[in-house]
Design a protein around this motif. Structure first.
Motif, PDB file in Angstrom:
ATOM      1  N   UNK A 184     -29.457  97.851  -0.885  1.00 34.23           N
ATOM      2  CA  UNK A 184     -29.452  96.425  -1.192  1.00 34.23           C
ATOM      3  C   UNK A 184     -29.944  95.671   0.032  1.00 34.23           C
ATOM      4  N   UNK A 185     -31.034  94.925  -0.115  1.00 33.19           N
ATOM      5  CA  UNK A 185     -31.605  94.205   1.010  1.00 33.19           C
ATOM      6  C   UNK A 185     -30.696  93.048   1.410  1.00 33.19           C
ATOM      7  N   UNK A 186     -30.263  93.050   2.679  1.00 39.73           N
ATOM      8  CA  UNK A 186     -29.361  92.012   3.157  1.00 39.73           C
ATOM      9  C   UNK A 186     -29.615  91.777   4.647  1.00 39.73           C
ATOM     10  N   UNK A 187     -28.791  90.901   5.237  1.00 40.38           N
ATOM     11  CA  UNK A 187     -28.972  90.539   6.650  1.00 40.38           C
ATOM     12  C   UNK A 187     -28.096  91.381   7.569  1.00 40.38           C
ATOM     13  N   UNK A 188     -27.385  92.337   7.018  1.00 36.54           N
ATOM     14  CA  UNK A 188     -26.550  93.215   7.820  1.00 36.54           C
ATOM     15  C   UNK A 188     -26.119  94.417   7.010  1.00 36.54           C
ATOM     16  N   UNK A 189     -25.724  95.479   7.692  1.00 35.04           N
ATOM     17  CA  UNK A 189     -25.342  96.707   7.004  1.00 35.04           C
ATOM     18  C   UNK A 189     -23.960  96.620   6.364  1.00 35.04           C
ATOM     19  N   UNK A 190     -23.080  95.787   6.918  1.00 36.27           N
ATOM     20  CA  UNK A 190     -21.724  95.695   6.406  1.00 36.27           C
ATOM     21  C   UNK A 190     -21.701  95.047   5.020  1.00 36.27           C
ATOM     22  N   UNK A 191     -20.746  95.496   4.193  1.00 39.92           N
ATOM     23  CA  UNK A 191     -20.633  94.975   2.827  1.00 39.92           C
ATOM     24  C   UNK A 191     -20.312  93.494   2.801  1.00 39.92           C
ATOM     25  N   UNK A 192     -19.719  92.996   3.876  1.00 44.17           N
ATOM     26  CA  UNK A 192     -19.325  91.582   3.928  1.00 44.17           C
ATOM     27  C   UNK A 192     -20.466  90.677   4.384  1.00 44.17           C
ATOM     28  N   UNK A 193     -21.589  91.250   4.795  1.00 44.92           N
ATOM     29  CA  UNK A 193     -22.720  90.455   5.277  1.00 44.92           C
ATOM     30  C   UNK A 193     -23.550  89.938   4.095  1.00 44.92           C
ATOM     31  N   UNK A 194     -24.266  88.848   4.333  1.00 46.56           N
ATOM     32  CA  UNK A 194     -25.149  88.306   3.305  1.00 46.56           C
ATOM     33  C   UNK A 194     -24.541  87.086   2.637  1.00 46.56           C
ATOM     34  N   UNK A 195     -25.201  86.607   1.589  1.00 48.01           N
ATOM     35  CA  UNK A 195     -24.690  85.460   0.835  1.00 48.01           C
ATOM     36  C   UNK A 195     -23.822  85.942  -0.333  1.00 48.01           C
ATOM     37  N   UNK A 196     -23.378  85.009  -1.153  1.00 50.90           N
ATOM     38  CA  UNK A 196     -22.506  85.375  -2.261  1.00 50.90           C
ATOM     39  C   UNK A 196     -23.163  86.353  -3.220  1.00 50.90           C
ATOM     40  N   UNK A 197     -24.467  86.185  -3.444  1.00 49.34           N
ATOM     41  CA  UNK A 197     -25.187  87.069  -4.357  1.00 49.34           C
ATOM     42  C   UNK A 197     -25.166  88.504  -3.866  1.00 49.34           C
TER      43      UNK A 197
END
Length: 251
Positions: free
Chosen positions: A104-117
């Motif tokens: 899943x493309x996000x701004x960090x590897x942690x599951x808590x990173x990214x926006x609500x989506x």
């Protein structure tokens, strides 16, 4: 636009596929119009809320699938889960990856990173019967760590065009430096590199989730890119991508 121009070529072509007068739709025109024309002409596969564009991108190991590459600007978490399922089917039947790794493309590897989506999508993907490896960052796209990279269409389209532009820029930069320093280089090697990064070699992106074969090409496609898109459409039909997607959602 489609309602105002019922005889527009994209609508006529989509209707031909819907009426079984043609087997596939290939377009280098407006992406949104192509997606909506296909959606209106032959609808989506059962279980799919929104179709998504799957683009092949080069990595260190083998081509990976970026989905969605531009069909849906705004998405919900369940849409990203559906994109992942379709991307896995495509990677398996078209690219020969037996058990695709989903990132899943996000701004960090942690599951808590990214926006609500991305945070909500992470939980859905983690609970799904997929080979989900977690979040991947933009710098990992070329690494080959994931076979299927999932994101919303806005992000995916920005990423895809950034990769296209930066790849061309880097190739030109390396060539100019080789010439400036009078370093001998092989034309065959340069052509091989260009073949791996040139969008024209891939022909376009496959629209997953509709009940028909649709290839959306680049707006700047030349004759070679259009020819490759036609070949791509034929291959997608040969491996019966849509039939496998139907089976994938059923299971």
């Amino acid at each position: 636009a489609l309602r105002r121009k019922p005889r527009a070529s994209i609508r006529v072509a989509a209707d031909m596929v819907g009426q079984k007068a043609a087997d596939a739709l290939v377009s280098a025109g407006h992406t949104g119009a192509t997606v909506m024309a296909a959606y209106g002409a032959f609808g989506t596969i059962p279980g799919v809320d929104r179709p998504a564009l799957a683009a092949s991108i080069p990595t260190r190991a083998r081509p990976a699938v970026l989905v969605d590459a531009g069909a849906n600007v705004e998405c919900r978490p369940q849409h990203l889960l559906q994109f992942a399922v379709m991307g896995c089917v495509y990677a398996r039947v078209a690219l020969g990856v037996e058990r695709p790794r989903v990132g899943l493309l996000s701004v960090g590897e942690e599951a808590t990173k990214g926006n609500g989506l991305t945070r909500d999508a992470h939980q859905l993907l983690k609970a799904a019967p997929l080979n989900f490896i977690g979040n991947v960052e933009g710098r990992e796209i070329y690494s080959g760590v994931a076979d299927v990279i999932v994101c919303d269409g806005f992000t995916g389209n920005v990423v895809l065009k950034l990769l296209e532009g930066f790849s061309g820029f880097m190739l030109e930069l390396v060539l100019s430096e080789l010439v400036r320093h009078d370093v001998k280089w092989s034309a065959e090697a340069v052509q091989s590199v260009q073949k791996h990064i040139d969008y024209a070699e891939y022909g376009g992106a496959l629209l997953l989730g509709v009940q028909g074969t649709v290839i959306v090409g680049h707006g700047r496609s030349d004759a070679g890119a259009v020819a490759n898109a036609l070949v791509f459409a034929a291959r997608a039909m040969d491996v019966r991508v849509n039939e496998h997607i139907v089976a994938g959602f059923a299971s």
